[in-house]
Design a protein around this motif. Structure first.
Motif, short mmCIF file in Angstrom:
data_model
loop_
_atom_site.label_atom_id
_atom_site.label_comp_id
_atom_site.label_asym_id
_atom_site.label_seq_id
_atom_site.Cartn_x
_atom_site.Cartn_y
_atom_site.Cartn_z
N SER A 290 0.81 -1.22 0.00
CA SER A 290 0.00 0.00 0.00
C SER A 290 0.84 1.27 0.00
O SER A 290 0.31 2.37 -0.02
N GLY A 291 2.17 1.12 0.02
CA GLY A 291 3.06 2.28 0.05
C GLY A 291 4.10 2.15 1.14
O GLY A 291 4.19 1.11 1.82
N PRO A 292 4.90 3.19 1.34
CA PRO A 292 5.93 3.11 2.38
C PRO A 292 5.31 3.08 3.77
O PRO A 292 4.22 3.61 3.99
N ALA A 293 6.03 2.47 4.70
CA ALA A 293 5.59 2.45 6.10
C ALA A 293 6.27 3.60 6.82
O ALA A 293 7.48 3.79 6.71
N THR A 294 5.49 4.37 7.55
CA THR A 294 6.06 5.48 8.32
C THR A 294 5.80 5.24 9.80
O THR A 294 4.79 4.66 10.19
N GLN A 295 6.74 5.73 10.60
CA GLN A 295 6.65 5.55 12.04
C GLN A 295 5.74 6.60 12.66
O GLN A 295 5.67 7.74 12.18
N THR A 296 5.04 6.22 13.70
CA THR A 296 4.13 7.14 14.39
C THR A 296 4.83 7.74 15.60
O THR A 296 5.22 7.01 16.51
N PRO A 297 5.02 9.06 15.63
CA PRO A 297 5.70 9.67 16.78
C PRO A 297 4.93 9.44 18.07
O PRO A 297 3.69 9.52 18.09
N PRO A 298 5.65 9.16 19.15
CA PRO A 298 4.99 9.00 20.46
C PRO A 298 4.61 10.37 21.01
O PRO A 298 5.04 11.41 20.50
N SER A 299 3.80 10.37 22.05
CA SER A 299 3.44 11.62 22.73
C SER A 299 4.54 11.98 23.72
O SER A 299 4.94 11.16 24.55
N LEU A 300 5.00 13.22 23.67
CA LEU A 300 6.02 13.66 24.62
C LEU A 300 5.48 13.71 26.05
O LEU A 300 6.26 13.76 27.00
N ASP A 301 4.17 13.66 26.19
CA ASP A 301 3.58 13.61 27.53
C ASP A 301 3.95 12.31 28.24
O ASP A 301 3.86 12.23 29.48
N ASP A 302 4.35 11.30 27.46
CA ASP A 302 4.72 10.02 28.06
C ASP A 302 6.15 10.03 28.60
O ASP A 302 6.56 9.08 29.27
N TRP A 303 6.92 11.07 28.29
CA TRP A 303 8.28 11.18 28.83
C TRP A 303 8.24 11.81 30.22
O TRP A 303 7.56 12.82 30.42
N PRO A 304 8.95 11.24 31.17
CA PRO A 304 8.96 11.85 32.51
C PRO A 304 9.65 13.20 32.50
O PRO A 304 10.61 13.40 31.75
N LYS A 305 9.16 14.10 33.31
CA LYS A 305 9.79 15.42 33.43
C LYS A 305 10.76 15.38 34.61
O LYS A 305 10.36 15.47 35.76
N ILE A 306 12.03 15.21 34.28
CA ILE A 306 13.08 15.08 35.29
C ILE A 306 13.95 16.33 35.25
O ILE A 306 14.32 16.81 34.18
N ALA A 307 14.27 16.84 36.40
CA ALA A 307 15.16 18.00 36.49
C ALA A 307 16.51 17.54 37.03
O ALA A 307 16.58 16.78 38.00
N TRP A 308 17.58 17.97 36.36
CA TRP A 308 18.92 17.69 36.85
C TRP A 308 19.43 18.94 37.55
O TRP A 308 19.57 20.00 36.94
N GLU A 309 19.63 18.81 38.85
CA GLU A 309 19.98 19.97 39.66
C GLU A 309 21.44 19.93 40.09
O GLU A 309 21.98 18.86 40.42
N ILE A 310 22.05 21.10 40.09
CA ILE A 310 23.44 21.23 40.53
C ILE A 310 23.47 21.44 42.04
O ILE A 310 22.85 22.38 42.56
N GLY A 311 24.15 20.54 42.74
CA GLY A 311 24.23 20.65 44.19
C GLY A 311 25.13 21.79 44.63
O GLY A 311 26.01 22.24 43.89
N GLU A 312 24.91 22.26 45.84
CA GLU A 312 25.69 23.38 46.37
C GLU A 312 27.17 23.01 46.51
O GLU A 312 28.04 23.87 46.42
N SER A 313 27.43 21.72 46.71
CA SER A 313 28.81 21.29 46.92
C SER A 313 29.55 20.97 45.61
O SER A 313 30.72 20.61 45.63
N THR A 314 28.85 21.12 44.49
CA THR A 314 29.46 20.81 43.20
C THR A 314 30.66 21.72 42.94
O THR A 314 30.56 22.94 43.07
N ARG A 315 31.76 21.13 42.54
CA ARG A 315 32.99 21.89 42.28
C ARG A 315 32.97 22.41 40.83
O ARG A 315 32.69 21.66 39.90
#
Length: 506
Positions: A290-315
């Motif tokens: 029926s033609g080429p197969a294309t991938q269906t993008p996932p919802s970005l809502d399914d990605w966890p929202k993680i924050a990477w924080e810099i600690g006060e003691s970081t050099r």
């Protein structure tokens, strides 16, 4: 009735799938890493998984590669006997043309990593071809294709043994996994192939990695055959080794274990292990005429929202002013933010420099007091300074380390995973340092690079010596100036905690 599959449909489907998996993790992988992140007790391992999750979301949003190593392409193709190709090319050539177009896509250039004449000139093919292709001819009127892009760091940790029939598969795997180090960027998936012949066991192991992560479902329903029994036992016992994310020690080393088996000769028990890394990339499509197969993008809502924080003691460290005396103060496991000018160089550049040193020739770059980053970046697009630029496996540079430290005055190195005894001794003797960047977070790392230029060996392409201008690049002190390695101490500590029942891995 015969199904007609057009040549361009094959090519376009392969190209679309490879672009798709370069920036979208499988959702089951992201969910499994997030679950591991939430239960992780080791702050260093938790931090590494946070960077992997943040990087994944950034790549999904920006459509840029998850890892700078965009992999060697593997394809598993099932061709129905009731189809006919409308084509002037062979199927292998069609698949490779799809690879070529995917890796040269101007809006998302992917790194060409494939070298021809592997024991000779090792010349880059320039377009990441050829792919490794496995075929099956099956009943039906469709073509089923699974594609994967396998990173060299995890592929390098593949293991094989021809066991005696009475030998324990579990015992062999538990003896081998600790020798794999962290160069395969755990947490990931172990693919295990058992039976057949040597080459069949390896194919089974690779093919098993295409399956979804579902170990929790298996734990709930229970094993129904020997392969499922092995999955449950190995998942538990490998995680009890305490290797953890990036080999830093922790509760999760494998997210799942996959096992496929095949009848074998009475005298043999072939066993293969192939790990999938933090850049797990694979997908599936069907061609039905029926033609080429294309991938269906996932919802970005399914990605966890993680924050990477810099600690006060970081050099914070300025590489332009850092001194050998400063390095003596850095502690194993300490997080450091690097800024300033950072050199790059990996296998080919190191070999060329050591050859020049041995011949008494002057190096094109003064390394005294400098730091070198083991990286082969992706080419930039648009207004990028550099493409995704995560670390490569540091142990490949171990044999060059003593010469580089003693003959050039190099002060420190940045790479992925552990160092071997040979390199650790050289680091200790020269009061140098080795810093670890998180493998599998290449796009995140690249955002710390604000300037880039080639200084030497331009003919080596991505293996040339660059000078990066960086700002707040996160790294961990993995081997300090006294020779203490967190990749040795970390897993020992966390394995003991698990064995003592202080922590549970589930």
């Amino acid at each position: 009735m015969t199904t007609i599959i057009k040549q361009d449909d094959v090519i376009d489907s392969i190209a679309d799938a490879l672009q798709f998996i370069s920036y979208y993790h499988p959702l089951d992988f992201i969910q499994a890493v997030h679950q591991a992140y939430e239960r992780e007790a080791n702050p260093a391992a938790k931090d590494a998984m946070a960077q992997i999750l943040i990087n994944s979301r950034m790549c999904a949003e920006g459509h840029r590669p998850i890892c700078q190593d965009t992999g060697i392409v593997s394809a598993f193709v099932e061709v129905g006997m009731d189809i006919q190709f409308e084509a002037t090319m062979g199927l292998e050539d069609m698949i490779n043309e799809g690879v070529r177009r995917a890796y040269n896509h101007p809006e998302n250039l992917l790194r060409a990593s494939i070298l021809s004449d592997p024991d000779g000139a090792r010349k880059n093919t320039g377009d990441n071809t050829p792919a490794v292709i496995n075929y099956k001819i099956v009943p039906g009127d469709k073509v089923e294709v699974h594609v994967a892009a396998k990173g060299g760091g995890s592929e390098a940790k593949s293991k094989f043994a021809m066991l005696n029939p009475s030998d324990s598969v579990v015992d062999w795997i538990l003896s081998v996994v600790p020798t794999m180090g962290a160069g395969w960027c755990p947490p990931g998936i172990l693919g295990v192939g058992i039976g057949g012949t040597a080459e069949k066991a390896m194919i089974l192991a690779k093919e098993s990695l295409l399956e979804p992560i579902n170990i929790q479902e298996l734990q709930e329903k229970g094993a129904e055959n020997r392969a499922e029994e092995l999955r449950l036992e190995l998942h538990d016992k490998v995680n009890r080794l305490g290797i953890g994310a990036q080999g830093l020690g922790g509760l999760t080393t494998v997210l799942d274990v996959k096992v496929k088996d095949f009848p074998s000769h009475a005298a043999n028990k072939a066993v293969a292990i192939i790990p999938n890394c933090a850049a797990t990339r694979h997908t599936h499509f069907t061609l039905d005429g029926s033609g080429p197969a294309t991938q269906t993008p996932p919802s970005l809502d399914d990605w966890p929202k993680i924050a990477w924080e810099i600690g006060e003691s970081t050099r914070r460290v300025n590489l332009d002013t850092v001194t050998p005396e400063d390095v003596l103060e850095w502690q194993p496991g300490e997080t450091i933010l690097l800024s300033g000018k950072l050199l790059t160089g990996r296998d080919a550049a190191h070999k060329r420099m050591v050859d020049m040193i041995n011949k008494g020739e002057e190096l094109p770059v003064d390394l005294k007091g400098r730091f070198i980053y083991y990286v082969g970046p992706v080419d930039p697009i648009g207004d990028e300074v550099v493409g995704p630029a995560g670390p490569t496996t540091a142990t490949r540079m171990d044999k060059f380390t003593r010469t580089m430290l003693e003959k050039t005055g190099l002060l420190g190195m940045v790479g992925k995973a552990e160092r071997g005894v040979q390199a650790i001794e050289a680091i200790k003797d020269n009061k140098a340092v080795y810093l670890m960047a998180v493998g599998g977070s290449a796009y995140l790392v690249s955002k710390a690079i604000v300037g880039s230029k080639v200084l030497a060996f331009e003919d080596l392409g991505m293996e040339a010596i660059y000078e990066f201008e960086i700002k707040d690049m996160p790294v961990t002190v993995a081997v300090d100036s006294k020779g203490e390695s967190v990749h040795q101490t970390g897993p020992e500590i966390w394995k003991a905690k698990i064995e003592e029942g202080i922590l549970t891995i589930q």
